[in-house]
Each structure stands twice: as structure tokens, then as C-alpha cells.
Design a protein around this motif. Structure first.
Motif, PDB file in Angstrom:
ATOM      1  N   GLN A 291      63.283  53.238  88.799  1.00 58.01           N
ATOM      2  CA  GLN A 291      64.496  53.553  89.564  1.00 58.01           C
ATOM      3  C   GLN A 291      64.920  55.000  89.349  1.00 58.01           C
ATOM      4  O   GLN A 291      65.196  55.724  90.308  1.00 58.01           O
TER       5      GLN A 291
ATOM      6  N   ILE B 285      62.376  57.356  91.094  1.00 59.99           N
ATOM      7  CA  ILE B 285      62.515  57.409  92.552  1.00 59.99           C
ATOM      8  C   ILE B 285      63.756  58.201  92.943  1.00 59.99           C
ATOM      9  O   ILE B 285      63.734  59.006  93.898  1.00 59.99           O
ATOM     10  N   LEU B 286      64.850  58.003  92.190  1.00 62.30           N
ATOM     11  CA  LEU B 286      66.088  58.729  92.483  1.00 62.30           C
ATOM     12  C   LEU B 286      65.891  60.232  92.320  1.00 62.30           C
ATOM     13  O   LEU B 286      66.223  61.024  93.219  1.00 62.30           O
TER      14      LEU B 286
ATOM     15  N   ALA C 243      63.462  61.704  94.943  1.00 58.31           N
ATOM     16  CA  ALA C 243      64.043  61.922  96.267  1.00 58.31           C
ATOM     17  C   ALA C 243      64.755  63.277  96.326  1.00 58.31           C
ATOM     18  O   ALA C 243      64.646  64.009  97.317  1.00 58.31           O
TER      19      ALA C 243
ATOM     20  N   TRP D 253      70.063  47.694  90.361  1.00 58.90           N
ATOM     21  CA  TRP D 253      69.950  49.035  90.929  1.00 58.90           C
ATOM     22  C   TRP D 253      71.332  49.500  91.371  1.00 58.90           C
ATOM     23  O   TRP D 253      72.076  48.743  92.006  1.00 58.90           O
TER      24      TRP D 253
ATOM     25  N   THR E 202      71.867  54.929  94.012  1.00 55.89           N
ATOM     26  CA  THR E 202      70.438  55.142  94.260  1.00 55.89           C
ATOM     27  C   THR E 202      70.105  54.936  95.722  1.00 55.89           C
ATOM     28  O   THR E 202      69.409  55.750  96.352  1.00 55.89           O
ATOM     29  N   PHE E 203      70.617  53.855  96.300  1.00 58.90           N
ATOM     30  CA  PHE E 203      70.341  53.575  97.712  1.00 58.90           C
ATOM     31  C   PHE E 203      71.045  54.585  98.617  1.00 58.90           C
ATOM     32  O   PHE E 203      70.528  54.935  99.683  1.00 58.90           O
TER      33      PHE E 203
ATOM     34  N   LEU F 200      68.761  57.620  98.559  1.00 59.14           N
ATOM     35  CA  LEU F 200      67.558  57.387  99.366  1.00 59.14           C
ATOM     36  C   LEU F 200      67.885  57.373 100.850  1.00 59.14           C
ATOM     37  O   LEU F 200      67.137  57.938 101.665  1.00 59.14           O
TER      38      LEU F 200
ATOM     39  N   CYS G 261      68.550  60.943 101.963  1.00 62.69           N
ATOM     40  CA  CYS G 261      67.294  61.685 102.069  1.00 62.69           C
ATOM     41  C   CYS G 261      66.526  61.298 103.327  1.00 62.69           C
ATOM     42  O   CYS G 261      66.012  62.161 104.049  1.00 62.69           O
ATOM     43  N   ALA G 262      66.461  59.993 103.597  1.00 59.94           N
ATOM     44  CA  ALA G 262      65.750  59.539 104.797  1.00 59.94           C
ATOM     45  C   ALA G 262      66.422  60.055 106.061  1.00 59.94           C
ATOM     46  O   ALA G 262      65.754  60.501 107.004  1.00 59.94           O
TER      47      ALA G 262
ATOM     48  N   SER H 165      71.914  68.130  98.025  1.00 64.13           N
ATOM     49  CA  SER H 165      71.151  67.582  96.896  1.00 64.13           C
ATOM     50  C   SER H 165      71.968  67.662  95.613  1.00 64.13           C
ATOM     51  O   SER H 165      71.956  66.726  94.798  1.00 64.13           O
TER      52      SER H 165
ATOM     53  N   LEU I 283      57.940  62.623  94.625  1.00 66.51           N
ATOM     54  CA  LEU I 283      58.054  61.275  94.054  1.00 66.51           C
ATOM     55  C   LEU I 283      57.218  61.147  92.789  1.00 66.51           C
ATOM     56  O   LEU I 283      57.654  60.547  91.798  1.00 66.51           O
TER      57      LEU I 283
END
Length: 345
Positions: free
Chosen positions: A11, A14-15, A18, A194, A198-199, A202, A205-206, A260, A302
């Protein structure tokens, strides 16, 4: 190490990955359009995070004053350029975005730092304070030497980094700050909870990557930037201004860096010089793509984030060394498979 610990580290990886991915994309974007290795990218991260932290704590951020100072310098430099060319058309536009806008933002800063202001509005105001610094830095520093070699531009970037770090210390002080989480709460996935942050990171970023894809594929300015990235000389021949392309690219880089910083400041303490290490890890990610490939830079980011997270568990004192040592085999691999090209090829 059991499965729970591995998922927690994943986790974190990935955070962080990103965030590094966004910075890597910004570095690749700036390099392919302007040939500048933007070492000061990390300072945009710092200024964005600290601006939001100051607003959230009821204080006027130093970027409000820094923006006015930079705007005055831009107006003076542009006035000298117009006087030498005996051409003042367009100077009014410069006064608008480089002087009137910073003065208006400085006047509104106490209101944005006031109580009961929603976090979303503070995020937007912090972005408004930091993003104009991108084109201002380009106009003051990089535009006069835009035809220089990559090595000269790299040396200039190092100088800009140290200058902005000193300004960060002057306007923000040496104290560390954190920002409020954009989203509170946790989401249980298997044995690990989680964080909603974090979500949020993400998803942001997406959305940003999707927005950049639409910008480059569906807009005239995006097409101009792509043309400049493919061939600078050819872009000039068909009437595309490389100076406008460079200014727009630095604007995007500043926006990505500032956003960021706001995303990562909720999970780590940010100091005036923290952005350098974060930006350097984004640079490692960009190296994976050879400073030209966006997908490879994202994949490299990543990998860097996950490697850093697991390194902090197995060898915490050496995690930074492990991440930065990774650049050596990547450079060797790319040097063996590359051919010499002139800068305009």
C-alpha cells in the motif's frame, strides 16, 4: 514477513509510486519539449504542500509574497525586451498575468487563510499561488538560454534548484508541516485496512493522467506541444512558438508538482527542502523511460515506490541508497542499446 506486513508495505509503495509517477511524467514532458532536466520540480512539490499547510493553519503562505516578487521581475525583464525590440504589443497581457494576478492573490490570501474555509477552496487557492511560478521561472531563467546545450540547461537547473531552496527557507522557515487528509476514513481489503487517502491519491493520479491524455490528443495546444517534442526545428518552421510551448510546459509541470505535494503532505512531514528527494525519485522513474516514454516512466515510478517501501522494512538506513543505486544499471542498459543523436534529431 507475513502477508499482512507485505500488503501494508505494498500500500505504501503504490501510494508513493503514484506520486513519483506524476513527477516522472512532468519531468519527461518538460524534457521532450524544452530539453530541460527540471531538477527544481521538487520545489513545486514543496511550495504546493507548504502553501496548503499554511492556509490550513490560518497563516498566509510565503508563496503569496514570492509570486509578487517573481511577477515584478518578469515585468521588468519583459519591459527591457520590448524596449529593445521597439515592440510593446502583448506587454499588457504580461502585466495582467505576471503582476495584476499575483497582487490580487496576495490581497485574497488572508481570506483564504481564514476560519471555516473549505479544504477544497484552499487547495485551489494554493494551486493558484504556485502554478504561475512555472511560466515565471521559464521566462526569467530558461527562455534567455533556450538554444543552449542540454548540459548548460542542466547546470542552470541546478542553480535554480538551490535558489528556490533558499527562497523556500526564507518564505516558509525551517519548521516541518503536514496538511489535512483530502479524504478521511479507511477501507478494509482482506487483512489490511487501506486508507481512503490512498484511493484519493490514486484517483487523482488517474484523473490527471487522463486529463493530460485528452489535452495532448484533443486540443490545439496539446498538438503543438507534441509537435515541438517530436522536432523543435520543424515546429518552428510551421509557426509553432517554442517559447509558448516551453511556458505552457512549465505551467503544467508546476501544476503537477504542486498537486503532488498536496497529496503526499497528508502522509509525511514536508520541510522547505523535502521536495528535492521526492523530485529525485521522480527523476529515477523518468530515467526508466529514457526521459521520453510516459508509460515506461509510470511503470518505473511504481517499481521505485514499491522498492522503497520494502527496502524501508528490510534495510531502513539504506533505503535511499538502494533506490538511487537503481539508476546505475538502468543507465548502463540504456547506454548499451542507444545510438548517438543530435539534439534536434
Amino acid at each position: 514477513m507475513d502477508l499482512t506486513i507485505a500488503l501494508i508495505l505494498l500500500q505504501d509503495g503504490i501510494l508513493n509510486g503514484a506520486i513519483y509517477g506524476l513527477l516522472g511524467l512532468a519531468l519527461v514532458l518538460v524534457f521532450v519539449v524544452t530539453r530541460v532536466i527540471l531538477i527544481p520540480q521538487g520545489e513545486f512539490v514543496t511550495f504546493g504542500a507548504l502553501s496548503l499547510a499554511f492556509l490550513a493553519n490560518g497563516r498566509v503562505p510565503g508563496t503569496a509574497h514570492l509570486l509578487v516578487l517573481m511577477g515584478v521581475l518578469v515585468c521588468l525583464v519583459e519591459a527591457v525586451s520590448c524596449w529593445r525590440a521597439r515592440q510593446w504589443r502583448g506587454y499588457g497581457r504580461t502585466l495582467g498575468w505576471a503582476l495584476a494576478l499575483p497582487l490580487a492573490l496576495e490581497a485574497l490570501a488572508p481570506l483564504a487563510a481564514g476560519p471555516d474555509v473549505p479544504l477544497a477552496l484552499r487547495v485551489l487557492f494554493a494551486l493558484a499561488l504556485v502554478v504561475p511560478l512555472g511560466p515565471m521561472i521559464y521566462r526569467l531563467v530558461y527562455q534567455p538560454v533556450e538554444q543552449a546545450s542540454v548540459l548548460v540547461l542542466l547546470i542552470v537547473s541546478v542553480a535554480v534548484h538551490f535558489a528556490l531552496t533558499g527562497l523556500g527557507l526564507l518564505f516558509f522557515g525551517a519548521e516541518g508541516w503536514r496538511t489535512p487528509a483530502l479524504v478521511e476514513g479507511t477501507v478494509q481489503i482482506g487483512p489490511v485496512a487501506w486508507t481512503a487517502q490512498t484511493f484519493a491519491v490514486l484517483a487523482t493520479c488517474a484523473a490527471l493522467i487522463g486529463g493530460l491524455w485528452l489535452f495532448f490528443s484533443r486540443t490545439l495546444y496539446g498538438s503543438a506541444l507534441r509537435a515541438t517534442a517530436v522536432n523543435r526545428r520543424g515546429a518552428r518552421l510551421v509557426g509553432i512558438s517554442t517559447r509558448v510551448a516551453g511556458s505552457l510546459t512549465f505551467t503544467l509541470a508546476a501544476a503537477i508538482g504542486a498537486l503532488s505535494g498536496m497529496l503526499i503532505a497528508a502522509i509525511t512531514t514536508i520541510y522547505y527542502d523535502t521536495g528535492f528527494l521526492i523530485g529525485l525519485k521522480g527523476f529515477v522513474a523518468a530515467i526508466f523511460g529514457g526521459l521520453v516514454s510516459y508509460p515506461a516512466a509510470a511503470a518505473g515510478a511504481l517499481f521505485v515506490g514499491i522498492l522503497e517501501a520494502f527496502s524501508s522494512f528490510w534495510a531502513s538506513p539504506f533505503k535511499e541508497a538502494i533506490v538511487f543505486t537503481l539508476i546505475i544499471p538502468v543507465l548502463l542498459w540504456r547506454s548499451f542499446g542507444s545510438v548517438h543523436l543530435d539534439e534536434e534529431d
